[in-house]
Write an enzyme that holds these catalytic residues in place. Structure first.
Site, short mmCIF file in Angstrom:
data_model
loop_
_atom_site.label_atom_id
_atom_site.label_comp_id
_atom_site.label_asym_id
_atom_site.label_seq_id
_atom_site.Cartn_x
_atom_site.Cartn_y
_atom_site.Cartn_z
NE ARG A 16 86.42 7.80 30.61
CZ ARG A 16 86.49 8.34 31.83
NH1 ARG A 16 87.02 7.65 32.82
NH2 ARG A 16 86.02 9.54 32.06
CB SER A 105 92.36 6.82 29.04
OG SER A 105 93.03 7.96 29.49
CG HIS A 106 93.31 7.53 33.55
ND1 HIS A 106 92.65 8.26 32.59
CD2 HIS A 106 92.56 7.62 34.67
CE1 HIS A 106 91.56 8.78 33.12
NE2 HIS A 106 91.48 8.41 34.37
CE LYS A 115 91.41 9.44 26.20
NZ LYS A 115 92.71 9.79 26.84
CG ASP A 244 97.75 8.39 30.31
OD1 ASP A 244 98.53 8.53 29.36
OD2 ASP A 244 96.55 8.73 30.25
CG ASP A 246 95.55 7.40 26.32
OD1 ASP A 246 95.88 7.76 27.47
OD2 ASP A 246 94.70 8.00 25.64
CG ASP A 248 95.93 11.24 26.91
OD1 ASP A 248 96.16 10.70 28.01
OD2 ASP A 248 94.80 11.25 26.36
NE ARG A 249 94.67 11.40 32.78
CZ ARG A 249 93.96 11.35 33.90
NH1 ARG A 249 94.57 11.10 35.05
NH2 ARG A 249 92.66 11.50 33.88
CG HIS A 331 95.03 15.45 29.89
ND1 HIS A 331 95.04 14.58 28.82
CD2 HIS A 331 94.31 14.84 30.86
CE1 HIS A 331 94.35 13.49 29.14
NE2 HIS A 331 93.90 13.61 30.37
#
Length: 467
Positions: A16, A105-106, A115, A244, A246, A248-249, A331
């Site tokens: 990141r 991501s977030h 990732k 989120d 992407d 995944d949350r 997650h």
């Protein structure tokens, strides 16, 4: 030609950075070359590549694919979509051995990253550092890989919908649900999914926009759920879910507007699972509520506390063959009738399924969870080297004093008032404190204990640091 990454971007769980400052196309190219070298040395030849909707993602994807090809690995490009779609493709396409998602991501809109998964397992920790070492020494294989485009969105959405197999259409048709994609990468998949589902569905912000014009796509921050709460109230919906950037949350609110936090969702999933797979081991992270672990035990399951981090949770679930796991950050990983990775869209489907199978509304399921008083993550800056020493010192003192200490990830201390946690962040020069009690007075006593231990190590809880 060797390449050195900015020291800040190879994090514990992913890569990141801030685009144009610590992360750029040269880094993406080097990630591609290093990962391709790793894949080839493990006997592989092809990887799948996806990207989220950030403004910088197409350029980074191009550079990444060029790096993969330059080290002799073929790239199967699946285009824009949520990170779980990348995981799905890596798990189901027979001719790939790994995958990389370009995603921030977030994180804020000017951030991005990667990732990475290899052989069905996340690449994190020492393995990410190894990618950095390969780049720093130029220890890259050379070759002439190819790339092709494939459409997996339809198959992925079909697989999501399969999470409702066996549930009557009449039961599903009664649901009225709100959905908030937050202008993130899950939007197109969400639109296709809800077209397949019976019931009434109200969608917010499904148009992918990497500037996130409506609200930041992180459902673990309560204010980011305001639009969803308003939708659920205005339309008198049964519940709402949010994702989120992407996908995944997961975040959720019930019909009363109460947030259903990640560990509370895990309690609902656990109750559903344990009616079908009695005695199962369910993994929760060290930051999760004590109510979660008590609830799993009460339901006849085996609660298993593990280290914080989605990569760590997934890897440990696979090692011990646990069918369900998750963490506070939303997650949630399903390995019963799914692939064991974190997928917020699939988690939403399983929330619908749990409500039907348990015969109770999501609001009733949330209402049955005992209320406790807890802190959010209290994050304060401590020197990057000193932070680990402080945790070790606190742990040693408490163990010598005979306290009930779980040292699995930092120090989690159980007392008659509840519990408190001290751990060092894996990604920042930060210590993290969290505490939980039955009432406010108990919580205050726990924080007095925390501060006393920190003082003995010469530090104090200073100004809060953002994640």
């Amino acid at each position: 030609m060797a390449h050195r990454f900015h020291r800040s971007i190879l994090r514990e769980y992913d890569v990141r950075g801030v685009v144009g400052q610590t992360l750029g196309p040269d880094d993406a190219h080097a990630i591609g070359r290093s990962f391709a070298t790793l894949v080839r040395r493990a006997g592989g030849q092809a990887v799948v590549v996806g990207r989220d909707g950030r403004v910088s993602s197409p350029e980074l994807e191009e550079a990444l694919v060029a790096g993969l090809n330059a080290s002799g690995v073929d790239a199967v490009r699946i285009g824009l979509g949520p990170t779980p779609m990348l995981y799905y493709a890596e798990a189901t396409l027979p001719d790939v051995q790994g995958g990389i998602q370009v995603t921030g991501s977030h994180n804020p809109a000017d951030h991005n990253g990667f990732k990475i998964v290899l052989g069905g397992l996340p690449v994190f920790g020492d393995d990410l550092q190894h990618l950095g070492s390969l780049a720093a020494t130029g220890d890259w294989l050379a070759g002439q890989g190819r790339h092709e485009h494939r459409d997996v969105l339809g198959a992925y959405v079909d697989r999501l919908a399969a999470g409702l197999h066996g549930i009557s259409l009449d039961a599903l048709a009664r649901f009225r649900i709100g959905w908030d994609a937050g202008n993130g990468a899950a939007g197109p998949a969400l639109e296709r999914l809800t077209q397949q589902l019976p019931g009434e569905h109200h969608l917010l912000f499904t148009q992918v926009d990497g500037t996130f014009p409506n609200h930041h796509p992180d459902p673990t921050v309560e204010r980011n759920l305001d639009d969803l709460r308003a939708l659920v109230a205005a339309k008198s919906l049964h519940f709402g879910v949010a994702f989120d950037g992407d996908g995944d949350r997961i975040g959720a609110v019930d019909a009363a507007g109460r947030v259903i936090w990640g560990d509370q969702l895990l309690m609902i999933y656990a109750e559903d699972l344990l009616t079908r797979l009695p005695g199962s081991t369910i993994v929760g992270d060290v930051k999760a509520s004590g109510v979660l672990f008590d609830r799993i035990s009460t339901l006849g399951g085996n609660p298993y506390m593990w280290k914080t981090g989605h990569s760590l949770i997934k890897s440990e679930m696979k090692r011990i063959s646990a069918p369900l796991g998750g963490e506070m950050t939303g997650h949630v990983c399903f390995a019963d009738d799914y692939y064991g990775f974190d997928d917020a869209l699939y988690a939403a489907v399983r929330l619908i399924a749990a409500s039907v199978r348990l015969g109770r509304s999501v609001t009733d399921l949330r209402g049955a969870i005992p209320e406790v008083v807890n802190t959010p993550e209290l994050r304060f800056q401590v020197d990057d080297v000193r932070k680990f020493a402080v945790v070790d010192e606190v742990r040693d003192r408490l163990e010598q004093a005979g306290a009930r200490v779980n040292p699995i990830d930092g120090v989690r201390v159980t007392t008659p008032d509840g519990w408190w946690l001290l751990r060092a962040s894996n990604t920042q020069d930060v210590l993290v404190v969290r505490a939980e009690s039955r009432d406010q007075a108990g919580l205050e006593r726990l924080l007095v204990d925390v501060d006393a231990q920190l003082a003995q190590s010469g530090v104090s809880r200073g100004p809060q640091v953002a994640h």
